[in-house]
Design an enzyme around this catalytic site. Structure first.
Site, PDB file in Angstrom:
ATOM      1  N   ASP A  75       0.459  -1.261   0.174  1.00 59.45           N
ATOM      2  CA  ASP A  75      -0.465   0.105   0.421  1.00 59.45           C
ATOM      3  C   ASP A  75       0.977   1.404   0.169  1.00 59.45           C
ATOM      4  O   ASP A  75       1.476   2.298   0.739  1.00 59.45           O
ATOM      5  CB  ASP A  75      -0.507  -0.161   1.463  1.00 59.45           C
ATOM      6  N   ARG A 114       3.149  10.477   2.956  1.00 56.87           N
ATOM      7  CA  ARG A 114       3.328  10.883   4.552  1.00 56.87           C
ATOM      8  C   ARG A 114       3.254  12.028   3.897  1.00 56.87           C
ATOM      9  O   ARG A 114       2.273  12.526   4.866  1.00 56.87           O
ATOM     10  CB  ARG A 114       4.209  10.076   5.166  1.00 56.87           C
ATOM     11  N   TYR A 128      -4.894  13.717   6.447  1.00 56.82           N
ATOM     12  CA  TYR A 128      -6.044  12.814   6.890  1.00 56.82           C
ATOM     13  C   TYR A 128      -7.317  12.898   8.169  1.00 56.82           C
ATOM     14  O   TYR A 128      -8.113  12.364   8.092  1.00 56.82           O
ATOM     15  CB  TYR A 128      -5.422  12.066   7.412  1.00 56.82           C
TER      16      TYR A 128
HETATM   17 MN    MN Z   1      -2.249   0.606   4.496  1.00 59.62          MN
END
Ligand code: MN
Length: 422
Positions: free
Chosen positions: A232, A236, A243
């Site tokens: 995945d 970052r 997020y």
């Molecule tokens: Mn993940």
């Protein structure tokens, strides 16, 4: 635990091969031209199911072609009885002393040099966050150790709906994404190439049977067709800015790479193991009726362009807090229908020690502790030209159930168009 099942294909009897008779994983491949085949890996070879079916050597009595479509979707759709029938057929014709060896031998293709394709159509993709060490490490970096594990974490298998369109087969190059970024000291965000490009070491579970309404963990386990390695890829810096409050979005939408061989649940049976003792009692619908995780050794290597690879982490799938069956059961509680071809990412698999962390974010502790590779270069996150390779295998006494490799190389970010510049 059962030992090695011997085959008349010599290379399948080695303790080193990923693909003994005990494994029999499914993959789709070509041999350098247009024709695409469905096959079963056996030692250094692939048993060509498409040709066997065409020549009516393999006939499961269904009256329809299962292997003439360049994907295992028709097999997956048939369900458990046909899955078992095909596995038994392959095992019977490939075992040592089989009377049909001479008939079958011409249908073996050398595995070396073939090009692998997606073995099934990913209809939906959900990624979870079920590794406690990973969740704790990332939470500590993003929010501090006191708030590391969100209050719901010990009760819910946390996940987000990913993009099926972004799932690619091992060997596909991955382009570093551009995105909206804002460092902790920046007053305003800007648009630019991701500077904290990362992998996440995960397992992918492939759903093989549909659901309507809520299913139990036992039923969910029965719905799983097989497993693959899954990377995945994660941005970052994009993730840190975007997020909250709805979770990852563009940070996880660039690509997700899977290994090309579907290792069936049947092959992994001897390696079942339980999830760890819960720290908080789980609600009844999430309790495991039996062991639903698997003992699978995993490793990740990083190779800079033109340089040898360095293993940067070694861990095991049994480190997970929730199994794929629990995740799948939880997924159905809303009434969300699951379909054959649904792919579930386990969440990043990190062990307790520094050497067993499943992402660069954790290995370099947010970029503060660079890793030194065998080439002498250092890494905090991935650089352009870096190739990341995952390997995994469940290990018996004299054999292993291997997954092959899940490989991806990072290409430089696309040029930012003038209209997107400030
Ligand atoms: Mn993940």
């Amino acid at each position: 635990m059962t030992g090695l099942k011997r085959s008349w294909v010599d290379s399948a009897n080695s303790a080193e091969t990923d693909f003994p008779l005990n494994n029999l994983p499914y993959g789709v491949y070509d041999k350098g031209d247009e024709e695409v085949f469905c096959g079963v890996a056996i030692g250094d070879y692939i048993l060509n199911l498409t040709k066997l079916e065409e020549d009516q050597v393999l006939d499961l009595g269904l009256g329809v072609s299962l292997f003439g479509w360049g994907t295992f979707d028709p097999l997956i759709d048939e369900g458990q009885q046909v899955w078992d029938q095909l596995r038994t057929w392959c095992e019977t014709v490939l075992k040592e002393g089989s009377p049909v060896e001479k008939t079958i031998a011409p249908y073996l293709d050398a595995r070396e040099g073939v090009r692998m394709h997606m073995p099934f159509e990913v209809v939906e993709y959900t990624d979870f966050y079920a590794g406690k060490n990973h969740a704790f490490n990332v939470g500590t970096m993003f929010r501090g150790p006191e708030n590391a594990l969100p209050p719901n974490w010990l009760s819910i298998p946390i996940g987000y709906n990913g993009r099926a369109s972004s799932v690619v087969i091992s060997g596909t190059d991955v382009t570093r994404p551009n995105g909206q970024l804002k460092g902790p000291d920046d007053e305003l965000p800007h648009f630019g190439p991701c500077a904290r490009w990362d992998f996440e070491l995960e397992m992918g579970a492939i759903v093989g049977k549909p659901s309507e309404g809520m299913v139990s963990v036992k039923e969910a386990d029965d719905m799983i067709f097989g497993y693959v390695l899954l990377n995945d890829w994660s941005a970052r810096d994009i993730q840190a800015w975007e997020y909250q409050p709805l979770g990852p979005f563009q940070a996880k939408a660039t690509a997700t790479t899977i290994s090309p061989w579907i290792v069936t649940k049947a092959a992994l049976e001897p390696f079942r193991t339980s999830t760890p003792e819960g720290e908080r009692p789980l609600l009844p619908y999430l309790k495991e009726p039996g062991p639903m995780l698997y003992d699978i050794d995993l490793e990740v290597s990083v190779a800079p362009e033109g340089k040898p690879e360095t293993v940067v982490t070694r861990t095991n799938y049994k480190e997970m807090y929730y199994s794929a069956a629990q995740q799948l059961a939880h997924h159905t509680t809303s009434g969300c229908p699951m379909r054959p071809g649904d792919l579930l990412g386990s969440g990043t698999i990190s062990g307790e020690t520094k050497e067993s962390r499943g992402s660069m974010l954790e290995l370099s502790w947010g970029g503060k502790e660079p890793l030194t590779l065998d080439s002498g270069e250092t890494r905090t996150f991935l650089e352009d030209g870096d190739t990341v390779t995952f390997r995994g295998a469940a290990k018996g006494n004299d054999y292993k159930i291997g997954f092959g490799e899940c490989v991806g190389k990072t290409l430089p970010a696309a040029e930012i168009p003038d209209w997107a510049k400030e």
